[in-house]
Design a protein around this motif. Structure first.
Motif, PDB file in Angstrom:
ATOM      1  N   LEU A   1     -13.423 100.571   6.553  1.00 54.57           N
ATOM      2  CA  LEU A   1     -14.475 101.033   7.469  1.00 54.57           C
ATOM      3  C   LEU A   1     -14.855 102.467   7.121  1.00 54.57           C
ATOM      4  CD1 LEU A   1     -15.970  99.889  10.019  1.00 54.57           C
ATOM      5  CD2 LEU A   1     -14.383 101.282  11.375  1.00 54.57           C
ATOM      6  N   ALA A   2     -16.041 102.646   6.561  1.00 56.24           N
ATOM      7  CA  ALA A   2     -16.509 103.979   6.173  1.00 56.24           C
ATOM      8  C   ALA A   2     -17.198 104.672   7.346  1.00 56.24           C
ATOM      9  CB  ALA A   2     -17.471 103.865   4.995  1.00 56.24           C
ATOM     10  N   GLU A   3     -17.064 105.971   7.389  1.00 55.64           N
ATOM     11  CA  GLU A   3     -17.700 106.810   8.407  1.00 55.64           C
ATOM     12  C   GLU A   3     -17.418 106.311   9.823  1.00 55.64           C
ATOM     13  OE1 GLU A   3     -21.864 107.410   7.560  1.00 55.64           O
ATOM     14  OE2 GLU A   3     -21.521 107.172   5.409  1.00 55.64           O
ATOM     15  N   PRO A   4     -16.154 106.080  10.167  1.00 53.23           N
ATOM     16  CA  PRO A   4     -15.859 105.548  11.511  1.00 53.23           C
ATOM     17  C   PRO A   4     -16.102 106.571  12.611  1.00 53.23           C
ATOM     18  CG  PRO A   4     -13.827 106.113  10.364  1.00 53.23           C
ATOM     19  CD  PRO A   4     -14.928 106.298   9.364  1.00 53.23           C
ATOM     20  N   VAL A   5     -16.658 106.087  13.692  1.00 53.60           N
ATOM     21  CA  VAL A   5     -16.823 106.908  14.904  1.00 53.60           C
ATOM     22  C   VAL A   5     -16.244 106.118  16.078  1.00 53.60           C
ATOM     23  CG1 VAL A   5     -18.870 108.109  14.054  1.00 53.60           C
ATOM     24  CG2 VAL A   5     -19.131 105.999  15.361  1.00 53.60           C
ATOM     25  N   GLU A   6     -15.756 106.830  17.049  1.00 51.01           N
ATOM     26  CA  GLU A   6     -15.192 106.173  18.221  1.00 51.01           C
ATOM     27  C   GLU A   6     -16.299 105.770  19.184  1.00 51.01           C
ATOM     28  OE1 GLU A   6     -12.779 107.717  22.007  1.00 51.01           O
ATOM     29  OE2 GLU A   6     -11.541 107.753  20.174  1.00 51.01           O
ATOM     30  N   VAL A   7     -16.305 104.487  19.545  1.00 52.97           N
ATOM     31  CA  VAL A   7     -17.254 103.991  20.541  1.00 52.97           C
ATOM     32  C   VAL A   7     -16.720 104.234  21.942  1.00 52.97           C
ATOM     33  CG1 VAL A   7     -18.380 101.918  21.454  1.00 52.97           C
ATOM     34  CG2 VAL A   7     -18.185 102.252  18.977  1.00 52.97           C
ATOM     35  N   GLY A   8     -15.422 103.993  22.101  1.00 55.07           N
ATOM     36  CA  GLY A   8     -14.823 104.196  23.413  1.00 55.07           C
ATOM     37  C   GLY A   8     -13.390 103.716  23.432  1.00 55.07           C
ATOM     38  N   ARG A   9     -12.734 103.954  24.563  1.00 52.55           N
ATOM     39  CA  ARG A   9     -11.355 103.512  24.766  1.00 52.55           C
ATOM     40  C   ARG A   9     -11.295 102.658  26.019  1.00 52.55           C
ATOM     41  NH1 ARG A   9      -7.248 107.875  22.419  1.00 52.55           N
ATOM     42  NH2 ARG A   9      -8.616 108.898  20.888  1.00 52.55           N
ATOM     43  N   CYS A  10     -10.325 101.750  26.045  1.00 53.13           N
ATOM     44  CA  CYS A  10     -10.212 100.877  27.210  1.00 53.13           C
ATOM     45  C   CYS A  10      -8.799 100.307  27.275  1.00 53.13           C
ATOM     46  CB  CYS A  10     -11.238  99.746  27.148  1.00 53.13           C
ATOM     47  SG  CYS A  10     -11.147  98.741  25.645  1.00 53.13           S
ATOM     48  N   LEU A  11      -8.508  99.651  28.372  1.00 48.87           N
ATOM     49  CA  LEU A  11      -7.243  98.958  28.563  1.00 48.87           C
ATOM     50  C   LEU A  11      -7.518  97.465  28.672  1.00 48.87           C
ATOM     51  CD1 LEU A  11      -5.456 101.203  31.238  1.00 48.87           C
ATOM     52  CD2 LEU A  11      -4.918 101.071  28.800  1.00 48.87           C
ATOM     53  N   THR A  12      -6.694  96.659  28.020  1.00 49.93           N
ATOM     54  CA  THR A  12      -6.807  95.213  28.163  1.00 49.93           C
ATOM     55  C   THR A  12      -6.344  94.801  29.557  1.00 49.93           C
ATOM     56  OG1 THR A  12      -4.551  94.782  27.421  1.00 49.93           O
ATOM     57  CG2 THR A  12      -6.254  94.953  25.707  1.00 49.93           C
ATOM     58  N   PRO A  13      -6.560  93.561  29.955  1.00 46.68           N
ATOM     59  CA  PRO A  13      -6.074  93.108  31.269  1.00 46.68           C
ATOM     60  C   PRO A  13      -4.570  93.257  31.438  1.00 46.68           C
ATOM     61  CG  PRO A  13      -7.698  91.569  30.416  1.00 46.68           C
ATOM     62  CD  PRO A  13      -7.419  92.541  29.323  1.00 46.68           C
ATOM     63  N   TRP A  14      -3.813  93.311  30.328  1.00 48.75           N
ATOM     64  CA  TRP A  14      -2.363  93.503  30.431  1.00 48.75           C
ATOM     65  C   TRP A  14      -1.968  94.955  30.145  1.00 48.75           C
ATOM     66  CZ3 TRP A  14      -4.923  90.632  26.822  1.00 48.75           C
ATOM     67  CH2 TRP A  14      -4.855  91.054  25.490  1.00 48.75           C
ATOM     68  N   SER A  15      -2.970  95.872  30.269  1.00 48.22           N
ATOM     69  CA  SER A  15      -2.772  97.328  30.182  1.00 48.22           C
ATOM     70  C   SER A  15      -2.416  97.817  28.784  1.00 48.22           C
ATOM     71  CB  SER A  15      -1.684  97.780  31.173  1.00 48.22           C
ATOM     72  OG  SER A  15      -2.064  97.454  32.488  1.00 48.22           O
ATOM     73  N   GLN A  16      -2.908  97.123  27.763  1.00 45.42           N
ATOM     74  CA  GLN A  16      -2.737  97.584  26.381  1.00 45.42           C
ATOM     75  C   GLN A  16      -3.868  98.544  26.028  1.00 45.42           C
ATOM     76  OE1 GLN A  16      -0.403  96.303  23.858  1.00 45.42           O
ATOM     77  NE2 GLN A  16      -1.137  98.156  22.841  1.00 45.42           N
ATOM     78  N   PRO A  17      -3.559  99.788  25.634  1.00 51.29           N
ATOM     79  CA  PRO A  17      -4.633 100.720  25.271  1.00 51.29           C
ATOM     80  C   PRO A  17      -5.258 100.357  23.930  1.00 51.29           C
ATOM     81  CG  PRO A  17      -2.497 101.752  24.942  1.00 51.29           C
ATOM     82  CD  PRO A  17      -2.225 100.431  25.584  1.00 51.29           C
ATOM     83  N   LEU A  18      -6.581 100.392  23.869  1.00 46.68           N
ATOM     84  CA  LEU A  18      -7.330 100.092  22.656  1.00 46.68           C
ATOM     85  C   LEU A  18      -8.351 101.186  22.401  1.00 46.68           C
ATOM     86  CD1 LEU A  18      -8.227  96.335  23.312  1.00 46.68           C
ATOM     87  CD2 LEU A  18      -6.283  97.185  21.994  1.00 46.68           C
ATOM     88  N   ARG A  19      -8.682 101.360  21.126  1.00 46.98           N
ATOM     89  CA  ARG A  19      -9.783 102.242  20.749  1.00 46.98           C
ATOM     90  C   ARG A  19     -10.744 101.429  19.896  1.00 46.98           C
ATOM     91  NH1 ARG A  19     -10.669 107.552  17.396  1.00 46.98           N
ATOM     92  NH2 ARG A  19      -9.343 106.602  15.805  1.00 46.98           N
ATOM     93  N   LEU A  20     -12.029 101.501  20.182  1.00 47.78           N
ATOM     94  CA  LEU A  20     -13.024 100.758  19.420  1.00 47.78           C
ATOM     95  C   LEU A  20     -13.752 101.709  18.486  1.00 47.78           C
ATOM     96  CD1 LEU A  20     -14.406  98.020  18.920  1.00 47.78           C
ATOM     97  CD2 LEU A  20     -16.105  98.670  20.633  1.00 47.78           C
TER      98      LEU A  20
END
Length: 495
Positions: free
Chosen positions: A51-70
C-alpha cells in the motif's frame, strides 16, 4: 459506479490461489467501463507493504471491542504492467493483533487454521459495512462486492445495519465454507436470532459461506457450469437447497486472465517470448525448463505439467496412479505445488523413482509457474470439481495444451479434440468425463497421439492462444449485473 471489493487475497501482494488473480485483475478491467473499484483487504504484512502513500481514514472498535485502524492508499501493480494500468486506490484494515503473525493468511506455520479466523475475517466484513455507511467521508460505495467465505458476513452486517447498499457475493469455491463452532457467533455483533437454518446456522455451526448466500442481494460463481452444478447434491456441499431457492439471483460469470501478467509475447519470466505465429520459439523455453528442473533435455519427450494446490479436489490421485504409464509411454512429468502432505510425499517419491523423467517442486513459485506454462506441452487439470479454473486458461494462452475433466469452468473453456472439432478448427485440448483411472489414462493416450501429429498439435495450440481469454467480456457482465442491482429495490435475506 463506485464499488467496494472485499477479498482476503490480492495479486500481486498476496496469493494462495486463483482468488488473488481475480481480485487483482477485476478492478483494473472494470475501470474503462466507468466503475471505480476500491479493494478492501485485511492488514497482512504483504498488504501493508504493497500500500503506497497510506493515510489513516479512521479508527474504530469491532463489536467485540477489537481496535482497528483503516488505511487508504494506492496499490502496487504487477511487475511489467504499464503505467496506464496504475491507479487503484484501496483500503487496508490494520490490526497487528489480528493479522501480523507467523504462518499464512489462514494457517499457522504447522498448517493449522488460526484459532481466531472467525474474528479476523469478521473484522474485515464489519469494516466493509462501515464503509458502505460512510466511514470514509471522501468516498462512499454504491455497491459492495464480496469474494468467497472470507467476505461472507459482509451482506449480513449490511442487513443488520438496515443498509440500502446492495451486495453481490461471488463464490469461488463452495467447498471452503468458513465453518466455526456455535460459540464463535457470540460477540460478532449480529442478531442472536439469526443463528438458525434460515440464516447463518449450518448443522449447528456458524457458516460464513451460508451467510453470504443467504443475505446477499445477488450471487455469482466464476463459471456458468459451476452455477448449475452447485444446485445439485453432488456439488452443493450441503448448500444446494439454499442455492436452488435463490437460483433466480444466481449468475455464472466466467473468469478471464490478466493479460498484463499472462502474455507469452511480453512475459518477463520467460527465457524466450513468443506468440501464436512463432510457436517454434517455445522449444527454447522447454529446453531451459527441463534443464532447470533436472529433467532430460530432450525435445521429443512430451512434457506433462501440474501447477496446482496438491489436494484431492484437483484429481491428483489420478495423476499419481497414471505416472508409471505416462513415463513408460515416453513422457515426462513436472509438478509444482503444495498442500496435502501425503500427496507431496507421493509425488516426491515418484521423482526419486524416475530421475530425469519426473520432477517435483514443492511450494508456490509464481515465476516458475510462468516458465512451466511457457515451456511445458500439457497442463493437467483432472479435477473432481472446478468452479472455474485458471490453470487451463493459462495453458491455453501459452500453448500448453490442457487435459481436463468435463466439469465446471473446465467444461466451459476447453473444447475436446475429435475428428469434427479438429476439422472445424475448434479443438483446444483433451477432455474426459468420468472420475475414473481408465478414463484419465485414455485421455493421456489421446494427448500423446496428438503430440505425434505436429500439424494437429500446432493447430490446437493456435486455437487456444487465439481465443478471447481476457477480462473484457467478464467485466462487461459484472458491470451489467451491478446496474441491475442498483436499479432494483428488492433486498435479500433479513434486509
Amino acid at each position: 459506479m463506485q464499488i467496494l471489493q472485499v477479498s482476503a487475497e490480492y495479486f500481486p501482494l498476496l496469493k494462495t490461489g486463483g482468488l488473488a488473480d481475480v481480485a487483482g485483475a477485476l478492478p483494473q478491467a472494470l475501470q474503462p467501463l466507468g466503475c471505480e473499484v476500491r479493494p478492501l483487504l485485511p492488514g497482512f504484512a504483504a498488504m501493508l507493504d504493497g500500500l503506497a502513500e497510506p493515510v489513516e481514514v479512521g479508527r474504530c472498535l469491532t463489536p467485540w471491542s477489537q481496535p482497528l485502524r483503516l488505511l487508504r492508499g494506492w496499490l502496487r501493480e504487477p511487475a511489467g504492467a504499464s503505467s496506464a494500468s496504475a491507479g487503484i486506490q484501496a483500503y487496508v484494515v490494520e490490526s497487528a493483533e489480528l493479522y501480523l503473525r507467523p504462518g499464512g493468511p489462514y494457517e499457522t506455520p504447522d498448517k493449522q487454521p488460526h484459532a481466531d479466523n472467525q474474528r479476523r475475517f469478521a473484522a474485515l466484513c464489519w469494516v466493509a459495512a462501515r464503509l458502505a455507511e460512510g466511514f470514509d467521508p471522501s468516498w462512499r460505495p454504491d455497491l459492495v462486492h464480496g469474494h468467497d467465505w472470507h467476505a461472507g458476513l459482509v451482506p449480513a452486517y449490511l442487513a443488520a445495519a438496515g443498509s440500502r447498499v446492495p451486495c453481490l457475493f461471488t463464490v469461488h469455491n463452495l467447498a471452503y465454507q468458513g465453518l466455526f463452532p456455535r460459540a464463535d457467533y457470540e460477540g460478532l455483533g449480529l442478531p442472536a436470532h439469526w443463528f438458525r437454518p434460515e440464516g447463518l446456522e449450518f448443522y449447528g455451526q456458524l457458516s460464513f459461506m451460508k451467510a453470504g448466500l443467504y443475505y446477499a442481494d445477488r450471487l455469482s460463481t466464476v463459471s456458468p457450469s459451476y452455477a448449475r452444478e452447485i444446485q445439485s447434491p453432488e456439488f452443493g456441499c450441503g448448500l444446494d437447497g439454499l442455492l436452488r431457492h435463490r437460483q433466480t439471483v444466481l449468475s455464472g460469470i466466467l473468469n478471464g486472465i490478466d493479460e498484463r501478467v499472462w502474455n507469452p509475447l511480453h512475459d518477463p519470466h520467460l527465457p524466450v517470448n513468443y506468440g501464436s505465429d512463432s510457436l517454434e520459439l517455445r522449444a527454447g523455453n522447454k529446453a531451459a525448463l527441463q534443464a532447470e528442473l533436472g529433467l532430460e533435455v530432450r525435445p521429443e519427450l512430451p512434457l506433462f505439467t501440474v501447477v496446482s494446490r496438491l489436494t484431492e479436489q484437483k484429481g491428483l490421485p489420478l495423476v499419481l496412479a497414471g505416472c508409471e504409464a505416462l513415463v513408460r509411454q515416453g513422457a515426462q512429468l513436472l509438478v509444482l505445488g503444495g498442500g496435502d502432505q501425503a500427496l507431496e510425499a507421493a509425488f516426491a517419491a515418484k521423482a526419486a523413482q524416475h530421475p530425469g523423467r519426473v520432477a517435483v517442486r514443492l511450494g508456490y513459485d509464481e515465476a516458475l509457474s510462468h516458465r512451466i506454462f511457457g515451456g511445458g506441452d500439457v497442463t493437467l487439470v483432472p479435477s473432481r470439481f472446478e468452479p472455474c479454473g485458471l490453470t487451463q486458461l493459462y495453458g491455453l494462452a501459452y500453448g500448453c495444451l490442457p487435459l481436463v475433466r468435463r466439469v465446471g469452468g473446465l467444461a466451459d473453456t476447453v473444447t475436446d479434440a475429435d475428428l469434427v472439432t479438429l476439422d472445424e478448427g475448434q479443438a483446444s485440448g483433451v477432455v474426459f468425463d468420468r472420475m475414473e483411472q481408465g478414463d484419465f489414462d485414455h485421455a493421456v493416450r489421446r494427448m500423446l497421439a496428438l503430440y505425434r501429429r505436429p500439424a494437429d498439435w500446432r493447430q490446437l495450440q493456435q486455437t487456444g492462444m487465439r481465443q478471447p481469454l481476457h477480462w473484457g467480456d467478464a467485466a462487461a457482465r459484472y458491470q451489467a449485473l451491478y446496474r441491475v442491482m442498483l436499479n432494483s429495490t428488492t433486498l435479500a435475506g433479513g434486509r
